[in-house]
Every structure is written in structure tokens, then in C-alpha cells.
Scaffold this motif. Structure first.
Motif, mmCIF file in Angstrom:
data_model
loop_
_atom_site.group_PDB
_atom_site.id
_atom_site.type_symbol
_atom_site.label_atom_id
_atom_site.label_comp_id
_atom_site.label_asym_id
_atom_site.label_seq_id
_atom_site.Cartn_x
_atom_site.Cartn_y
_atom_site.Cartn_z
ATOM 1 N N MET A 62 9.768 2.810 13.178
ATOM 2 C CA MET A 62 9.317 2.938 11.793
ATOM 3 C C MET A 62 8.078 2.069 11.567
ATOM 4 O O MET A 62 7.141 2.480 10.882
ATOM 5 N N GLU A 63 8.077 0.885 12.130
ATOM 6 C CA GLU A 63 6.919 -0.006 12.009
ATOM 7 C C GLU A 63 5.673 0.687 12.562
ATOM 8 O O GLU A 63 4.602 0.624 11.953
ATOM 9 N N GLN A 64 5.813 1.360 13.692
ATOM 10 C CA GLN A 64 4.686 2.095 14.277
ATOM 11 C C GLN A 64 4.243 3.252 13.384
ATOM 12 O O GLN A 64 3.048 3.492 13.217
ATOM 13 N N ALA A 65 5.206 3.956 12.824
ATOM 14 C CA ALA A 65 4.865 5.085 11.950
ATOM 15 C C ALA A 65 4.084 4.608 10.731
ATOM 16 O O ALA A 65 3.107 5.251 10.326
ATOM 17 N N TYR A 66 4.478 3.488 10.146
ATOM 18 C CA TYR A 66 3.810 2.987 8.945
ATOM 19 C C TYR A 66 2.506 2.278 9.260
ATOM 20 O O TYR A 66 1.589 2.247 8.432
ATOM 21 N N ALA A 67 2.391 1.716 10.459
ATOM 22 C CA ALA A 67 1.160 1.009 10.841
ATOM 23 C C ALA A 67 -0.044 1.944 10.804
ATOM 24 O O ALA A 67 -1.161 1.505 10.498
ATOM 25 N N ARG A 68 0.180 3.207 11.066
ATOM 26 C CA ARG A 68 -0.928 4.179 11.003
ATOM 27 C C ARG A 68 -1.543 4.232 9.613
ATOM 28 O O ARG A 68 -2.680 4.668 9.447
ATOM 29 N N GLY B 283 -1.665 1.478 7.688
ATOM 30 C CA GLY B 283 -2.100 0.121 7.357
ATOM 31 C C GLY B 283 -1.079 -0.690 6.588
ATOM 32 O O GLY B 283 -1.438 -1.657 5.916
ATOM 33 N N ILE B 284 0.205 -0.287 6.665
ATOM 34 C CA ILE B 284 1.251 -1.019 5.940
ATOM 35 C C ILE B 284 2.396 -1.373 6.886
ATOM 36 O O ILE B 284 2.614 -0.704 7.891
ATOM 37 N N SER B 285 3.122 -2.401 6.516
ATOM 38 C CA SER B 285 4.318 -2.815 7.255
ATOM 39 C C SER B 285 5.541 -2.136 6.648
ATOM 40 O O SER B 285 5.448 -1.499 5.587
ATOM 41 N N ARG B 286 6.689 -2.318 7.289
ATOM 42 C CA ARG B 286 7.935 -1.763 6.733
ATOM 43 C C ARG B 286 8.227 -2.359 5.369
ATOM 44 O O ARG B 286 8.676 -1.665 4.455
ATOM 45 N N GLY B 287 8.012 -3.658 5.215
ATOM 46 C CA GLY B 287 8.264 -4.297 3.924
ATOM 47 C C GLY B 287 7.361 -3.756 2.828
ATOM 48 O O GLY B 287 7.793 -3.549 1.691
ATOM 49 N N GLU B 288 6.108 -3.537 3.164
ATOM 50 C CA GLU B 288 5.172 -2.971 2.189
ATOM 51 C C GLU B 288 5.538 -1.517 1.884
ATOM 52 O O GLU B 288 5.465 -1.078 0.733
ATOM 53 N N PHE B 289 5.949 -0.786 2.913
ATOM 54 C CA PHE B 289 6.437 0.575 2.700
ATOM 55 C C PHE B 289 7.583 0.554 1.691
ATOM 56 O O PHE B 289 7.616 1.370 0.765
ATOM 57 N N ASP B 290 8.528 -0.362 1.884
ATOM 58 C CA ASP B 290 9.694 -0.424 0.995
ATOM 59 C C ASP B 290 9.285 -0.623 -0.461
ATOM 60 O O ASP B 290 9.847 0.005 -1.358
ATOM 61 N N ALA B 291 8.307 -1.489 -0.697
ATOM 62 C CA ALA B 291 7.855 -1.728 -2.077
ATOM 63 C C ALA B 291 7.219 -0.471 -2.658
ATOM 64 O O ALA B 291 7.534 -0.056 -3.790
ATOM 65 N N LEU B 292 6.320 0.151 -1.899
ATOM 66 C CA LEU B 292 5.668 1.374 -2.380
ATOM 67 C C LEU B 292 6.678 2.504 -2.571
ATOM 68 O O LEU B 292 6.620 3.245 -3.557
ATOM 69 N N ALA B 293 7.615 2.639 -1.634
ATOM 70 C CA ALA B 293 8.616 3.703 -1.724
ATOM 71 C C ALA B 293 9.534 3.497 -2.922
ATOM 72 O O ALA B 293 9.942 4.467 -3.566
ATOM 73 N N THR B 294 9.851 2.245 -3.229
ATOM 74 C CA THR B 294 10.709 1.969 -4.385
ATOM 75 C C THR B 294 10.003 2.391 -5.670
ATOM 76 O O THR B 294 10.609 3.007 -6.553
ATOM 77 N N LEU B 295 8.711 2.106 -5.770
ATOM 78 C CA LEU B 295 7.949 2.556 -6.939
ATOM 79 C C LEU B 295 7.903 4.083 -6.985
ATOM 80 O O LEU B 295 8.096 4.682 -8.051
ATOM 81 N N ARG B 296 7.684 4.709 -5.854
ATOM 82 C CA ARG B 296 7.585 6.174 -5.799
ATOM 83 C C ARG B 296 8.897 6.826 -6.207
ATOM 84 O O ARG B 296 8.917 7.800 -6.957
ATOM 85 N N ARG B 297 10.004 6.280 -5.716
ATOM 86 C CA ARG B 297 11.321 6.852 -6.038
ATOM 87 C C ARG B 297 11.703 6.649 -7.498
ATOM 88 O O ARG B 297 12.577 7.348 -8.010
ATOM 89 N N SER B 298 11.053 5.708 -8.169
ATOM 90 C CA SER B 298 11.393 5.453 -9.574
ATOM 91 C C SER B 298 10.938 6.593 -10.480
ATOM 92 O O SER B 298 11.355 6.685 -11.620
ATOM 93 N N GLY B 299 10.095 7.474 -9.963
ATOM 94 C CA GLY B 299 9.603 8.603 -10.748
ATOM 95 C C GLY B 299 8.428 8.199 -11.622
ATOM 96 O O GLY B 299 8.105 7.017 -11.761
ATOM 97 N N GLU B 300 7.788 9.202 -12.184
ATOM 98 C CA GLU B 300 6.631 8.922 -13.033
ATOM 99 C C GLU B 300 7.054 8.029 -14.189
ATOM 100 O O GLU B 300 8.132 8.200 -14.718
ATOM 101 N N ALA C 268 3.154 8.422 4.258
ATOM 102 C CA ALA C 268 3.934 7.493 5.087
ATOM 103 C C ALA C 268 5.409 7.876 5.124
ATOM 104 O O ALA C 268 6.047 7.788 6.178
ATOM 105 N N VAL C 269 5.964 8.298 4.002
ATOM 106 C CA VAL C 269 7.384 8.676 4.010
ATOM 107 C C VAL C 269 7.583 9.905 4.895
ATOM 108 O O VAL C 269 8.579 10.003 5.610
ATOM 109 N N GLY C 270 6.636 10.817 4.890
ATOM 110 C CA GLY C 270 6.721 11.980 5.769
ATOM 111 C C GLY C 270 6.691 11.575 7.239
ATOM 112 O O GLY C 270 7.458 12.090 8.053
ATOM 113 N N ALA C 271 5.819 10.619 7.576
ATOM 114 C CA ALA C 271 5.728 10.149 8.964
ATOM 115 C C ALA C 271 7.012 9.432 9.383
ATOM 116 O O ALA C 271 7.498 9.611 10.505
#
Length: 172
Positions: A51-57, A59-76, A136-139
Motif C-alpha cells: 500500500m505504501e508503494q501504491a500511494y507513493a506514486r 507523493g503521499i504516505s499511508r498516513g497521509e492517505f488515511d487523512a485524505l480518505a477520511t475527508l473524502r468518505r465524509s461526503g460533500e 490513490a484509493v483506486g490504486a
């Protein structure tokens, strides 16, 4: 001591080697838990690296992915308070601040005053952050799907059910 169930074809992995070593020196031990959790730990480490490799493409780490994904999942409008993000990610506010600083510098989110609380802030995905997290979530899901391919859909669903039950039993 619990006997291991009969397996039709011998398969050996590093966990089997460890269990066999324990059986040789301590045949009184029940190693069933070691067989399950040893594999879960190894799988977690291996998939964490993938997963770290998938997100590195992106420019983000797993932790940064988690923050962005949490915002995305919260909906508009893809907005949460830093406290809500910290709670969702089980991070201290200090750990969250550093993560948000980096993501804000990268233009992936913005912090602004909370219109409902003069002392509060809100964190919102930018358009760039929204595009990045969707890619990133798709990757990440592609990497997970690839890893599950050897099981097939039915066995993967069965494993998910078993792990749900195991997790529920450990979170009591």
C-alpha cells in the motif's frame, strides 16, 4: 494440546516452520493462535508495504492517505474538524497537526475558521486533493484485489467473514 486439522496437501510457509519448531521443543503448547495471528501479522506487514508503494506514486504516505480518505468518505463538502479527523484516525492532535501541515503545503487540503465555532477550524479537501485521493484509493484497491486474486471471490468473501468474526471477538 489441540491437534492441527488434517491438510490434504502439505504446504509450508514461514509460520509452519516456526510452529513445527515449537512443536519439537514444546509439544505441550497449543499453537493454533500462532498459526492464525502469525500469518495475519506477516500479511499486514506485506500489504502495508504494497500500500505504501501504491500511494507513493501520488507523493503521499499511508498516513497521509488515511487523512485524505477520511475527508473524502465524509461526503460533500469533504470537511471535518481536526478533532474529528484525529478521532477517526486514532491520532493525537499533535500527530494530526503535522500531517495536516504537510498536506496543506502540498495543496491537497485547506484549513479555515469554523463558521459555527470562533475557536475552531475546519479541514477541507481541495479540488486537487479530491482528484488525488480518488486516484490513490483506486490504486490501493487494485493492489488489494491483486493480492486476493489467488483466493477467488468466494474464498475471499469467506475470509472477510471469518476475520470480521475474529475482530469482533477481540474488540470486546
Amino acid at each position: 494440546m489441540t491437534e492441527r486439522p488434517h491438510r490434504p496437501e502439505p504446504r509450508t510457509d514461514p509460520v509452519d516452520v516456526i510452529v513445527d519448531q515449537w512443536a519439537a521443543v514444546r509439544p505441550d503448547l497449543d499453537t493454533a493462535g500462532m498459526e492464525v495471528f502469525g500469518r495475519i501479522f506477516r500479511l499486514s506487514r506485506a500489504m502495508g508495504d504494497r500500500m505504501e508503494q501504491a500511494y507513493a506514486r501520488f507523493g503521499i504516505s499511508r498516513g497521509e492517505f488515511d487523512a485524505l480518505a477520511t475527508l473524502r468518505r465524509s461526503g460533500e463538502p469533504y470537511t471535518l474538524s481536526p478533532r474529528q479527523l484525529s478521532a477517526a484516525l486514532m491520532l493525537t492532535t499533535g500527530g494530526m497537526t503535522g500531517r495536516l501541515d504537510k498536506l496543506e503545503r502540498a495543496g491537497l487540503l485547506r484549513r479555515s475558521p469554523d463558521p459555527h465555532d470562533r475557536r475552531g477550524l475546519q479541514v477541507t479537501l481541495t479540488d486537487r486533493g479530491l482528484r488525488l485521493i480518488d486516484e490513490a484509493v483506486g490504486a490501493g484497491l487494485a493492489a488489494q484485489t491483486e493480492a486476493l486474486a489467488s483466493l477467488g471471490p468466494e474464498r475471499a468473501a469467506h475470509l472477510a467473514d471469518l476475520l470480521r468474526d475474529l475482530l469482533a471477538g477481540t474488540e470486546k
